[in-house]
Write a protein that holds these residues in place. Structure first.
Motif, PDB file in Angstrom:
ATOM      1  N   GLY A 123       0.817  -1.206   0.000  1.00 14.50           N
ATOM      2  CA  GLY A 123       0.000   0.000   0.000  1.00 14.50           C
ATOM      3  C   GLY A 123       0.852   1.258   0.000  1.00 14.50           C
ATOM      4  O   GLY A 123       0.643   2.165  -0.811  1.00 14.50           O
ATOM      5  N   ILE A 124       1.838   1.281   0.893  1.00 15.11           N
ATOM      6  CA  ILE A 124       2.676   2.475   1.007  1.00 15.11           C
ATOM      7  C   ILE A 124       3.455   2.709  -0.285  1.00 15.11           C
ATOM      8  O   ILE A 124       3.486   3.816  -0.826  1.00 15.11           O
ATOM      9  N   VAL A 125       4.057   1.640  -0.813  1.00 15.41           N
ATOM     10  CA  VAL A 125       4.881   1.785  -2.020  1.00 15.41           C
ATOM     11  C   VAL A 125       4.051   2.296  -3.193  1.00 15.41           C
ATOM     12  O   VAL A 125       4.407   3.275  -3.857  1.00 15.41           O
ATOM     13  N   LEU A 126       2.912   1.659  -3.431  1.00 14.45           N
ATOM     14  CA  LEU A 126       2.098   2.045  -4.572  1.00 14.45           C
ATOM     15  C   LEU A 126       1.568   3.463  -4.405  1.00 14.45           C
ATOM     16  O   LEU A 126       1.578   4.264  -5.352  1.00 14.45           O
ATOM     17  N   PHE A 127       1.136   3.777  -3.187  1.00 11.88           N
ATOM     18  CA  PHE A 127       0.581   5.095  -2.954  1.00 11.88           C
ATOM     19  C   PHE A 127       1.649   6.174  -3.113  1.00 11.88           C
ATOM     20  O   PHE A 127       1.436   7.209  -3.742  1.00 11.88           O
ATOM     21  N   ALA A 128       2.838   5.919  -2.546  1.00 12.22           N
ATOM     22  CA  ALA A 128       3.928   6.895  -2.637  1.00 12.22           C
ATOM     23  C   ALA A 128       4.326   7.110  -4.093  1.00 12.22           C
ATOM     24  O   ALA A 128       4.491   8.244  -4.551  1.00 12.22           O
ATOM     25  N   ALA A 129       4.442   5.999  -4.835  1.00 10.16           N
ATOM     26  CA  ALA A 129       4.840   6.101  -6.240  1.00 10.16           C
ATOM     27  C   ALA A 129       3.780   6.851  -7.039  1.00 10.16           C
ATOM     28  O   ALA A 129       4.103   7.734  -7.844  1.00 10.16           O
ATOM     29  N   ALA A 130       2.519   6.523  -6.804  1.00  9.39           N
ATOM     30  CA  ALA A 130       1.442   7.139  -7.566  1.00  9.39           C
ATOM     31  C   ALA A 130       1.322   8.627  -7.247  1.00  9.39           C
ATOM     32  O   ALA A 130       1.087   9.450  -8.139  1.00  9.39           O
ATOM     33  N   SER A 131       1.513   8.976  -5.962  1.00  2.24           N
ATOM     34  CA  SER A 131       1.382  10.377  -5.572  1.00  2.24           C
ATOM     35  C   SER A 131       2.402  11.262  -6.268  1.00  2.24           C
ATOM     36  O   SER A 131       2.195  12.455  -6.443  1.00  2.24           O
ATOM     37  N   ARG A 132       3.532  10.671  -6.645  1.00  4.61           N
ATOM     38  CA  ARG A 132       4.566  11.450  -7.307  1.00  4.61           C
ATOM     39  C   ARG A 132       4.231  11.740  -8.766  1.00  4.61           C
ATOM     40  O   ARG A 132       4.630  12.771  -9.302  1.00  4.61           O
ATOM     41  N   VAL A 133       3.538  10.832  -9.413  1.00  2.00           N
ATOM     42  CA  VAL A 133       3.315  10.992 -10.851  1.00  2.00           C
ATOM     43  C   VAL A 133       2.025  11.722 -11.208  1.00  2.00           C
ATOM     44  O   VAL A 133       1.917  12.244 -12.309  1.00  2.00           O
ATOM     45  N   VAL A 134       1.056  11.751 -10.300  1.00  3.35           N
ATOM     46  CA  VAL A 134      -0.154  12.507 -10.637  1.00  3.35           C
ATOM     47  C   VAL A 134      -0.016  13.936 -10.116  1.00  3.35           C
ATOM     48  O   VAL A 134       0.618  14.160  -9.088  1.00  3.35           O
ATOM     49  N   PRO A 135      -0.577  14.896 -10.842  1.00  3.05           N
ATOM     50  CA  PRO A 135      -0.531  16.281 -10.350  1.00  3.05           C
ATOM     51  C   PRO A 135      -1.433  16.408  -9.136  1.00  3.05           C
ATOM     52  O   PRO A 135      -2.650  16.389  -9.255  1.00  3.05           O
ATOM     53  N   LEU A 136      -0.812  16.492  -7.954  1.00  2.00           N
ATOM     54  CA  LEU A 136      -1.588  16.459  -6.721  1.00  2.00           C
ATOM     55  C   LEU A 136      -1.565  17.818  -6.036  1.00  2.00           C
ATOM     56  O   LEU A 136      -0.525  18.463  -5.945  1.00  2.00           O
ATOM     57  N   ASP A 137      -2.707  18.234  -5.570  1.00  4.08           N
ATOM     58  CA  ASP A 137      -2.843  19.464  -4.801  1.00  4.08           C
ATOM     59  C   ASP A 137      -2.218  19.223  -3.425  1.00  4.08           C
ATOM     60  O   ASP A 137      -2.648  18.329  -2.697  1.00  4.08           O
ATOM     61  N   LEU A 138      -1.168  19.994  -3.093  1.00 12.31           N
ATOM     62  CA  LEU A 138      -0.508  19.758  -1.813  1.00 12.31           C
ATOM     63  C   LEU A 138      -0.813  20.847  -0.787  1.00 12.31           C
ATOM     64  O   LEU A 138      -0.071  21.027   0.172  1.00 12.31           O
ATOM     65  N   SER A 139      -1.916  21.547  -1.002  1.00  9.79           N
ATOM     66  CA  SER A 139      -2.304  22.561  -0.018  1.00  9.79           C
ATOM     67  C   SER A 139      -2.752  21.854   1.263  1.00  9.79           C
ATOM     68  O   SER A 139      -3.092  20.663   1.239  1.00  9.79           O
ATOM     69  N   LEU A 140      -2.759  22.605   2.362  1.00 10.85           N
ATOM     70  CA  LEU A 140      -3.081  22.015   3.668  1.00 10.85           C
ATOM     71  C   LEU A 140      -4.462  21.339   3.694  1.00 10.85           C
ATOM     72  O   LEU A 140      -4.574  20.190   4.144  1.00 10.85           O
ATOM     73  N   PRO A 141      -5.511  22.022   3.195  1.00  7.86           N
ATOM     74  CA  PRO A 141      -6.831  21.365   3.233  1.00  7.86           C
ATOM     75  C   PRO A 141      -6.845  20.061   2.433  1.00  7.86           C
ATOM     76  O   PRO A 141      -7.444  19.070   2.855  1.00  7.86           O
ATOM     77  N   ALA A 142      -6.158  20.059   1.279  1.00  4.97           N
ATOM     78  CA  ALA A 142      -6.147  18.863   0.434  1.00  4.97           C
ATOM     79  C   ALA A 142      -5.447  17.709   1.146  1.00  4.97           C
ATOM     80  O   ALA A 142      -5.927  16.567   1.129  1.00  4.97           O
ATOM     81  N   VAL A 143      -4.308  18.010   1.770  1.00  4.17           N
ATOM     82  CA  VAL A 143      -3.565  16.966   2.479  1.00  4.17           C
ATOM     83  C   VAL A 143      -4.365  16.466   3.685  1.00  4.17           C
ATOM     84  O   VAL A 143      -4.420  15.258   3.954  1.00  4.17           O
ATOM     85  N   ALA A 144      -5.015  17.403   4.382  1.00  2.00           N
ATOM     86  CA  ALA A 144      -5.849  17.017   5.524  1.00  2.00           C
ATOM     87  C   ALA A 144      -6.992  16.118   5.060  1.00  2.00           C
ATOM     88  O   ALA A 144      -7.292  15.087   5.685  1.00  2.00           O
ATOM     89  N   TYR A 145      -7.601  16.484   3.939  1.00  2.00           N
ATOM     90  CA  TYR A 145      -8.689  15.672   3.390  1.00  2.00           C
ATOM     91  C   TYR A 145      -8.184  14.270   3.049  1.00  2.00           C
ATOM     92  O   TYR A 145      -8.846  13.265   3.329  1.00  2.00           O
ATOM     93  N   LEU A 146      -6.974  14.217   2.466  1.00  2.00           N
ATOM     94  CA  LEU A 146      -6.377  12.933   2.107  1.00  2.00           C
ATOM     95  C   LEU A 146      -6.213  12.044   3.350  1.00  2.00           C
ATOM     96  O   LEU A 146      -6.586  10.860   3.345  1.00  2.00           O
ATOM     97  N   GLY A 147      -5.678  12.655   4.417  1.00  2.00           N
ATOM     98  CA  GLY A 147      -5.484  11.905   5.653  1.00  2.00           C
ATOM     99  C   GLY A 147      -6.804  11.380   6.208  1.00  2.00           C
ATOM    100  O   GLY A 147      -6.919  10.202   6.571  1.00  2.00           O
ATOM    101  N   LEU A 148      -7.813  12.256   6.221  1.00  2.00           N
ATOM    102  CA  LEU A 148      -9.122  11.850   6.720  1.00  2.00           C
ATOM    103  C   LEU A 148      -9.739  10.775   5.824  1.00  2.00           C
ATOM    104  O   LEU A 148     -10.415   9.864   6.299  1.00  2.00           O
TER     105      LEU A 148
END
Lengths: 265, 267
Positions: A123-148
């Protein structure tokens, strides 16, 4: 504090117990990884030949897959023991849990399963790899939403597992239904659900809440909410669904628990 | 096998089929899971075909019928021996099995056959549903049909050997659920039950062709759908025979090593 110590001790005992079968431990950890790999391998092999699935590229699919996997891994890691309940009930081994001065559910869920290690790594490997290649919003609300969202995914899948475990007091054998729900989650959970048409999409949103595990959060994070059948607001509420599902499962567990009949003693 | 021994073995098969079908609700749900996967594959493949009727000479309809049969077939011929042996080794019941006048391997084979017959019966009952959720097509020709039966039986012979190998691992590790599930996934993928080997990238196809798993679905069904005809079909069957011999030799060797390791627990 004492509860935390007990939890830790139970967890450690679970790990030690599994380590008694060392070779099997290694194999199970490998199973976790291979299981996740075959699922992704299927999509990868498919997208090596065909460009996209309903407009989702391999990278976006990988992100969706990684998100779902992370939630699943955390479920297996922290709530994996729920799947042993039907066996404990049939064997009458559940008796032992009832007489111990530790919260019942805590003992049930801390039964450690080695495949969790593989699930989590995959899970960690695939998620980490995928997060790097897609254009991801790294603003605080977006990251918080991701965690939740990951937490919500864990609660949804864990909640369903708990609900199935609760059914064991009535039906004794719940392996089949667990397998069935698992199959749906493993197969549908990591795909853009719009390919199934709106009827199935709604079914997997409101009847069996698979969509809330990864598809809806991923649509939010990848800016794809406009293609959803449901209102985008519902997609944003995904973490909340986790709390509701787990809460209901917990109530069911307590409702069914008095049905337990010790067998064979 | 003596003639007098046959009824006893048949009893093993019947017993196992009955034991197996006791859990028919569970099995039914499992089968439903397989059919669900078939439906899912149909949707995903239809989505990637994007309205084309044919890709690389493979019509969408044929592909879906292939996937339907492949998944049912892989489920029905699952190596049951892998599941039978480990609990008996753990509980020590193996001592009883070894004391029986029929060899343990023979018992295992017949138990497997019994379990498989039970599963096949369930699959036949479920065929109408499979036709709805997936799709069914008749064999390409009478020759294809008869060669398919031979190929499927060879595939089953290979399954039995694999099942024995997987079950015997328990003599060393006692617990084998992990390795059987591992087998399940690797087999499913390389048997071509998710993506037929036609659509594998070249290097992966080379890997798949060096492994025994393609004998479980891809080769028999390539014959069934007329993708392998004449000498190509015979060559595929030849590949299966080679695997059959290799894996049974391996099973025999491991069996001989395992029997020296028997530890009767609690006895």
């Amino acid at each position: 504090m004492a509860l935390a110590r007990i939890t830790l001790a139970l967890f450690a005992a679970g790990v030690r117990g599994q380590l008694q079968y060392r070779m099997n431990f290694v194999i199970w950890a490998a199973v976790g990884i291979v299981f996740q790999l075959t699922g992704f391998f299927f999509l990868w092999a498919l997208l090596a030949r065909f460009r996209s699935i309903a407009g989702w590229s391999l990278e976006e699919i990988a992100f969706l897959y990684g998100l779902r996997l992370l939630g699943h891994a955390l479920t297996v890691f922290f709530l994996g023991g729920t799947q042993l309940v039907d066996w404990l009930v049939r064997e009458g081994a559940f008796d032992r849990y009832l007489v111990r001065p530790v919260p019942l559910l805590l003992m049930v869920v801390t039964w450690f399963r080695p495949s969790a290690v593989g699930d989590l790594l995959g899970g960690i490997v695939l998620f980490a790899a995928a997060s790097r290649v897609v254009p991801l919003d790294l603003s605080l609300p977006a990251v918080a939403y991701l965690g939740l969202a990951v937490l919500g995914a864990t609660l949804i899948e864990g909640g369903l597992r708990l609900a199935i475990a609760a059914m064991a007091f009535r039906f004794l054998q719940t392996h089949g239904i667990l397998w069935f729900v698992d199959t749906i989650f493993n197969n549908f959970g990591n795909l853009p659900l719009r390919i199934f048409g709106s009827a199935v999409e709604l079914l997997l949103t409101f009847v069996l809440p698979v969509a809330f595990v990864a598809y809806l959060p991923a649509s939010v994070l990848l800016g794809r909410t406009s293609e959803l059948t449901i209102q985008p607001a519902i997609a944003y509420a995904a973490p909340l669904v986790g709390v509701i599902v787990f809460g209901l499962a917990y109530l069911l567990w307590h409702h069914e628990l008095p049905r337990y009949q010790s067998s064979g003693h | 096998m003596t003639l007098a021994g046959f009824p006893a073995m048949w009893q093993f098969a019947r017993m196992e089929a009955q034991t197996f079908l006791t859990y028919r609700v569970n099995l039914g749900l499992q089968l439903l899971g397989i059919l669900l996967q078939v439906y899912l594959l149909k949707v995903v493949w239809t989505a990637v075909y994007e309205g084309r009727t044919e890709v690389d000479g493979i019509a969408l309809g044929t592909l879906i019928a292939y996937l339907t049969l492949a998944n049912l077939q892989v489920w029905a011929i699952y190596p049951q021996t892998a599941e039978v042996l480990p609990p008996r080794i753990q509980s020590g019941a193996i001592a009883l099995d070894l004391a029986r006048p029929i060899g343990l391997l023979v018992q295992l084979i017949w138990r497997s056959v019994g379990a498989t017959l039970g599963l096949v019966a369930l699959v036949v009952v479920a065929l109408p549903l499979a036709a709805v959720l997936g799709s069914l097509r008749p064999p390409a020709s009478p020759e294809a049909a008869s060669l398919y039966v031979i190929s499927l039986l060879l595939g089953y012979g290979i399954t039995l050997a694999i099942g024995i190998l997987l079950g015997l691992v328990a003599f060393w590790t006692l617990e084998t659920h992990g390795i059987t599930i591992l087998y399940h996934f690797v087999n499913q993928f390389f048997a071509g039950a998710l993506v037929p080997l036609w659509f594998f990238p070249d290097w992966l196809r080379t890997v798949a062709e060096l492994l025994p798993f393609q004998t479980q679905a891809f080769l028999p069904l390539s014959i069934y759908f007329g993708r392998l005809v004449g000498t190509d079909a015979l060559r595929a069957i030849g590949v299966q025979v080679v695997w059959l011999v290799i894996l049974w030799l391996a099973a025999g060797l491991v069996w001989r090593a395992a029997i020296h390791r028997v530890v009767i627990q609690g006895g």
